[in-house]
Design an enzyme around this catalytic site. Structure first.
Site, PDB file in Angstrom:
ATOM      1  N   LEU A   9       5.939  -8.637  32.334  1.00 48.69           N
ATOM      2  CA  LEU A   9       6.628  -9.814  31.784  1.00 48.69           C
ATOM      3  C   LEU A   9       6.760  -9.677  30.268  1.00 48.69           C
ATOM      4  CD1 LEU A   9       4.862 -12.663  33.793  1.00 48.69           C
ATOM      5  CD2 LEU A   9       6.817 -11.229  34.428  1.00 48.69           C
ATOM      6  N   ARG A  16       4.943 -16.967  17.322  1.00 46.90           N
ATOM      7  CA  ARG A  16       3.848 -16.911  16.350  1.00 46.90           C
ATOM      8  C   ARG A  16       3.793 -15.587  15.587  1.00 46.90           C
ATOM      9  NH1 ARG A  16      -0.923 -18.810  20.151  1.00 46.90           N
ATOM     10  NH2 ARG A  16       0.644 -18.373  21.729  1.00 46.90           N
ATOM     11  N   LYS A  23       8.223  -9.397  19.977  1.00 50.40           N
ATOM     12  CA  LYS A  23       6.755  -9.293  19.902  1.00 50.40           C
ATOM     13  C   LYS A  23       6.246  -8.025  20.563  1.00 50.40           C
ATOM     14  CE  LYS A  23       3.720 -11.862  22.496  1.00 50.40           C
ATOM     15  NZ  LYS A  23       2.839 -13.013  22.778  1.00 50.40           N
ATOM     16  N   THR A  82       6.317 -18.100  33.731  1.00 45.40           N
ATOM     17  CA  THR A  82       5.915 -16.801  34.281  1.00 45.40           C
ATOM     18  C   THR A  82       6.285 -16.681  35.761  1.00 45.40           C
ATOM     19  OG1 THR A  82       3.698 -17.740  34.538  1.00 45.40           O
ATOM     20  CG2 THR A  82       4.067 -16.335  32.627  1.00 45.40           C
ATOM     21  N   GLY A 143      -5.510 -19.939  30.852  1.00 48.17           N
ATOM     22  CA  GLY A 143      -5.688 -20.561  32.160  1.00 48.17           C
ATOM     23  C   GLY A 143      -7.125 -20.343  32.613  1.00 48.17           C
ATOM     24  N   ASN A 231      -0.829 -12.659  20.295  1.00 45.66           N
ATOM     25  CA  ASN A 231       0.177 -13.688  20.064  1.00 45.66           C
ATOM     26  C   ASN A 231       0.618 -13.782  18.612  1.00 45.66           C
ATOM     27  OD1 ASN A 231       0.360 -14.743  22.772  1.00 45.66           O
ATOM     28  ND2 ASN A 231      -1.704 -15.526  22.454  1.00 45.66           N
ATOM     29  N   ALA A 383       3.575  30.103 -10.031  1.00 46.06           N
ATOM     30  CA  ALA A 383       3.517  28.667 -10.318  1.00 46.06           C
ATOM     31  C   ALA A 383       4.849  28.166 -10.877  1.00 46.06           C
ATOM     32  CB  ALA A 383       2.407  28.405 -11.331  1.00 46.06           C
ATOM     33  N   TYR A 390      20.327  24.071  -2.734  1.00 47.59           N
ATOM     34  CA  TYR A 390      21.456  23.158  -2.580  1.00 47.59           C
ATOM     35  C   TYR A 390      22.432  23.361  -3.728  1.00 47.59           C
ATOM     36  CZ  TYR A 390      23.748  18.635  -1.676  1.00 47.59           C
ATOM     37  OH  TYR A 390      24.638  17.640  -1.377  1.00 47.59           O
ATOM     38  N   ARG A 443      16.284  36.956 -17.542  1.00 42.71           N
ATOM     39  CA  ARG A 443      16.046  35.943 -18.566  1.00 42.71           C
ATOM     40  C   ARG A 443      16.490  36.523 -19.902  1.00 42.71           C
ATOM     41  NH1 ARG A 443       9.684  37.313 -18.138  1.00 42.71           N
ATOM     42  NH2 ARG A 443       9.722  39.049 -19.596  1.00 42.71           N
TER      43      ARG A 443
HETATM   44  C1  UD1 Z   1      -0.375 -17.057  30.724  1.00 42.62           C
HETATM   45  C2  UD1 Z   1      -1.035 -17.635  31.972  1.00 42.62           C
HETATM   46  C3  UD1 Z   1      -2.465 -18.038  31.642  1.00 42.62           C
HETATM   47  C4  UD1 Z   1      -3.232 -16.824  31.131  1.00 42.62           C
HETATM   48  C5  UD1 Z   1      -2.491 -16.204  29.933  1.00 42.62           C
HETATM   49  C6  UD1 Z   1      -3.131 -14.902  29.553  1.00 42.62           C
HETATM   50  C7  UD1 Z   1       0.760 -18.746  33.194  1.00 42.62           C
HETATM   51  C8  UD1 Z   1       1.380 -20.029  33.576  1.00 42.62           C
HETATM   52  N1  UD1 Z   1      -0.290 -18.807  32.401  1.00 42.62           N
HETATM   53  O1  UD1 Z   1      -0.343 -18.085  29.772  1.00 42.62           O
HETATM   54  O2  UD1 Z   1      -3.123 -18.553  32.785  1.00 42.62           O
HETATM   55  O3  UD1 Z   1      -4.551 -17.199  30.767  1.00 42.62           O
HETATM   56  O4  UD1 Z   1      -1.109 -15.922  30.286  1.00 42.62           O
HETATM   57  O5  UD1 Z   1      -2.541 -14.414  28.379  1.00 42.62           O
HETATM   58  O6  UD1 Z   1       1.213 -17.702  33.631  1.00 42.62           O
HETATM   59  N2  UD1 Z   1       7.107 -14.650  29.997  1.00 42.62           N
HETATM   60  C9  UD1 Z   1       8.327 -14.311  30.506  1.00 42.62           C
HETATM   61  N3  UD1 Z   1       9.180 -15.291  30.904  1.00 42.62           N
HETATM   62  C10 UD1 Z   1       8.836 -16.601  30.830  1.00 42.62           C
HETATM   63  C11 UD1 Z   1       7.587 -16.940  30.311  1.00 42.62           C
HETATM   64  C12 UD1 Z   1       6.731 -15.946  29.909  1.00 42.62           C
HETATM   65  O7  UD1 Z   1       8.665 -13.137  30.601  1.00 42.62           O
HETATM   66  O8  UD1 Z   1       9.668 -17.426  31.216  1.00 42.62           O
HETATM   67  C13 UD1 Z   1       6.193 -13.580  29.581  1.00 42.62           C
HETATM   68  C14 UD1 Z   1       5.821 -13.633  28.122  1.00 42.62           C
HETATM   69  O9  UD1 Z   1       6.708 -12.841  27.358  1.00 42.62           O
HETATM   70  C15 UD1 Z   1       4.416 -13.053  28.128  1.00 42.62           C
HETATM   71  C16 UD1 Z   1       3.876 -13.440  29.489  1.00 42.62           C
HETATM   72  O10 UD1 Z   1       4.985 -13.749  30.285  1.00 42.62           O
HETATM   73  O11 UD1 Z   1       4.438 -11.626  28.046  1.00 42.62           O
HETATM   74  C17 UD1 Z   1       2.931 -14.615  29.412  1.00 42.62           C
HETATM   75  O12 UD1 Z   1       3.643 -15.735  28.922  1.00 42.62           O
HETATM   76  P1  UD1 Z   1       2.969 -16.749  27.918  1.00 42.62           P
HETATM   77  O13 UD1 Z   1       3.934 -17.796  27.610  1.00 42.62           O
HETATM   78  O14 UD1 Z   1       2.366 -15.996  26.776  1.00 42.62           O
HETATM   79  O15 UD1 Z   1       1.814 -17.352  28.860  1.00 42.62           O
HETATM   80  P2  UD1 Z   1       0.512 -18.026  28.387  1.00 42.62           P
HETATM   81  O16 UD1 Z   1       0.796 -19.417  28.011  1.00 42.62           O
HETATM   82  O17 UD1 Z   1      -0.177 -17.167  27.411  1.00 42.62           O
HETATM   83 CA    CA Z   2       0.305 -15.191  25.960  1.00 41.02          CA
END
Ligand code: UD1
Ligand code: CA
Length: 479
Positions: A9, A16, A23, A82, A143, A231, A383, A390, A443
């Site tokens: 993902l 941030r 990122k 996610t 989570g 993050n 030296a 060039y 020279r």
């Molecule tokens: C998520 C978990 C949380 C866990 C944490 C660990 C969920 C709901 N929560 O939270 O339980 O403790 O990761 O770091 O999954 N992303 C997408 N598409 C989206 C949303 C997110 O690709 O629509 C990707 C983000 O780029 C990232 C990853 O998913 O790489 C996690 O997303 P993020 O928003 O950081 O989740 P957290 O709130 O950190």
């Molecule tokens: Ca995260």
């Protein structure tokens, strides 16, 4: 067993980081964060490797083409959470037979072994889903893993949705999972956005499958450091330091001396052989290789450079160079791409070399620029010499033979060849080929104008000194 798919993902915005760059493309230890996650994922030999992209997708897709052409980018137009991201990733393939691994793209410290441990636990226990968990000193934002009285995992609650009591739980969801592909597909269709984030949470799949009576398990990682996500740039720096510590520890256990692990920075793909020594303030990047017995540093930055056995390289910057065995480089030396130093060759102080070969035992000891040249064996470059490569329009080559003595302060104007065993006089501007064994002098003739200073600079300290010297000489002559 290799998984049916690994889904990474990487569509999130990463606000941030406050960056123009996605990122997951921020670099640590010679790879992007995404690159680290992909490298760990590839050790699982998945049948398909899918990367969910969204924000700054052009950058991420271009990067994938470069570092992981086997990975398939899938676009998530809007970031609906996610769970939504995984749903989009699977939209084309439909339900997959076997294990589907999902990982966050911003966890660069994760290793292939830990992901393999997750799959092993998942398949051994016959789970519908297995979540990777760990205990962290500060679980804020993560989570939390919910367990029943018997210790079995019952679900995950997001920090935003958690009660006071749940927030006290130290065991967190790392953000990496192994799913049964078919059950995952069904559960994703039942996700809602009825939560504090207003998103489809992948984490809700655990509760759904558990509610259906399936086995839900956890794979607990003892070393929480490895599971850390990034993050912001403070966490990025911390992850970089962790990764570096890991690389240095491996090298030291393999027999490399690292004099100051606080100031040695070594990319993950660099190779350093046993009995090599890294002195303080060394940075080794990219595909750099340091052979046995070599000493590198202090204060040296090498990129894609090979350092031969027992060579010595100190206070040097080199990129795309090959340094032969027992060669000596530094201090204050700049080796640019295409430099090849032979066995026991030397590139010394204030010397810049590019696209050139310096043969076995040949020396370029001081204050010299060597560009586009081939230097044979056993030759010495005086030296302050410049290989004038060039002409303002095109680059030309200089060939220096074996056992040549180029005098100090020479300009070798390319294209030009200095034959084997020849000499050139100090201060020469060499524009014509020098035959083997010749002495080239190019020279002006020296002319001394006697008495010039006393006549033309009368009254100056120089004239006084000249006068005293003349009178002393006369007296000496009188005796
Ligand atoms: C998520 C978990 C949380 C866990 C944490 C660990 C969920 C709901 N929560 O939270 O339980 O403790 O990761 O770091 O999954 N992303 C997408 N598409 C989206 C949303 C997110 O690709 O629509 C990707 C983000 O780029 C990232 C990853 O998913 O790489 C996690 O997303 P993020 O928003 O950081 O989740 P957290 O709130 O950190
Ligand atoms: Ca995260």
């Amino acid at each position: 067993m290799s998984p049916a798919a690994v889904i990474v993902l990487a569509a999130g915005e990463g606000t941030r980081m406050k960056s123009r760059t996605s990122k997951v493309l921020h670099e640590i230890g010679g790879r992007s964060m995404l690159g680290h996650v992909l490298a760990a994922s590839q050790t699982l030999l998945p049948e398909r490797l899918v990367v969910v992209v969204g924000h700054r997708r052009d950058q991420v897709i271009a990067h994938l083409a470069e570092v992981a052409p086997d990975a398939v980018p899938v676009v998530q137009e809007t970031q609906g959470g996610t769970g939504h991201a995984v749903r989009v990733a699977l939209a084309d393939s439909g339900p997959l037979e076997g294990t589907v691994v999902v990982t966050n793209g911003d966890h660069p410290l994760i290793t292939g072994e830990t992901l393999q441990g997750l799959i092993a636990a998942h398949e051994r226990d016959g789970n519908a889903v297995t979540v990777m968990t760990t205990e962290v000193p500060d679980p804020t934002g993560y989570g939390r893993v919910l367990r029943g009285l018997d210790g079995a995992v019952t679900g995950i609650v997001e920090h935003k949705d958690a009660t006071e009591g749940q927030r006290a739980i130290a065991e967190i969801n790392v953000g990496m999972y192994a799913f049964d592909g078919a059950l995952l597909d069904g559960a994703l269709k039942r996700l809602t956005t009825d939560n504090a984030g207003g998103e489809e949470y992948l984490t809700d799949v655990l509760g759904i499958l558990r509610g259906d009576g399936h086995r839900v398990g956890a794979s607990v990682v003892a070393d929480w450091i490895e599971t850390q996500g990034v993050n912001d740039r403070v966490q990025l720096a911390a992850a970089r330091r962790q990764l570096n510590d890991r690389v240095l520890e491996r090298l030291m256990r393999e027999g490399v001396t690292v004099v100051d692990p606080q100031t040695a920075w070594v990319d993950v793909q660099v190779q350093v052989e046993a009995d090599a020594t890294l002195l303080p303030n060394v940075q080794l990047h990219g595909g750099t290789v340091v052979r046995a017995g070599a000493q590198v540093g202090p204060d040296t930055t090498l990129t894609d450079t090979v350092v031969g056995e027992d060579a010595r390289v100190f206070r040097t910057v080199a990129e795309g160079a090959e340094i032969g065995p027992e060669a000596s480089v530094g201090p204050y030396t700049y080796l640019r791409p295409g430099t090849r130093l032979g066995r026991k060759a030397k590139a010394g102080t204030y010397v810049e070399i590019k696209n050139s070969e310096v043969g076995e035992g040949s020396k370029v000891p001081h204050l010299t620029y060597v560009g586009d040249a081939t230097i044979g064996t056993g030759s010495n470059i005086g030296a302050g010499s410049v290989f004038v490569n060039y002409d303002g329009v095109a680059k030309h080559r200089t060939v220096v033979g074996d056992h040549v003595r180029v005098g100090s302060d020479n300009m070798l104007v390319a294209p030009v060849t200095i034959g084997d065993g020849s000499y050139t006089a100090a201060g020469s501007v060499i524009i014509k080929d020098v035959p083997p064994g010749a002495m080239a002098v190019a020279r002006g003739q020296q002319r001394n104008v006697e008495g010039w200073v006393e006549r033309r600079r009368a009254g100056t300290p120089a004239a006084e000194a000249a006068k005293r010297a003349r009178e002393n000489n006369t007296q000496e002559g009188d005796k």
